[in-house]
Design an enzyme around this catalytic site. Structure first.
Site: not given
Length: 168
Positions: A85, A87, A122, A125
């Protein structure tokens, strides 16, 4: 993307969100493009976008998304997702000392038409954002100026509810 009107400047927040949006367009995800920018003391210290680990095939290259093929939605099937991801990629490029007290700016883009998707990290993260000492997360939620929300990192949803938790 937020653009200035005549001689007016774009706000700092919208500028950093614009940067995150630009990085989202580098994403190799077919489901949702995300870009992240970490800023501390008005200095960009890291950026990231979602995509496969360096050197590994991504969904653009293989031509399909395993999660889309199984009609999975946000929060489902991350174990079969090829992407790191945005992040996480941004956090992986920093030390905790750099991220303590920093802010993270996050933008999601729909690949089909490049419209803004209401961004949110999410739970995995979110846990890492909290652990890194990020202060606030700025989430673009619309196309226009000031269309964002600010969430203190310690208020992010970092634990996904189970069926048993929902009954309680």
């Amino acid at each position: 993307m937020v653009y200035p009107e005549k001689s007016k400047r774009v706000s700092k927040i919208d500028t950093y969100l614009n940067c995150a949006e630009v990085f989202a367009y580098r994403s190799t995800c077919l489901k949702r493009k995300y870009g992240a920018v970490i800023v501390k003391d008005d200095v960009v210290i890291s950026t990231g976008y979602n995509g496969s680990p360096r050197g590994f095939e991504n969904c653009c290259e293989i031509g399909h998304c395993p999660r889309m093929a199984q009609d999975m939605h946000q929060g489902e099937g991350y174990g079969i997702c090829r992407a790191v991801h945005a992040e996480m990629n941004a956090l992986l490029n920093c030390s905790r000392q750099q991220t303590l007290g920093a802010d993270l700016y996050l933008v999601g883009v729909n690949p089909s038409d490049n419209t803004i998707h209401k961004a949110k990290p999410c739970p995995v993260c979110a846990r890492n954002i909290i652990q890194a000492g990020i202060r606030n997360v700025y989430l673009r939620v619309g196309e226009g100026e000031d269309e964002y929300i600010v969430v203190p990192a310690d208020e992010l949803k970092w634990l996904q509810e189970t069926v048993d938790n929902k009954k309680a």
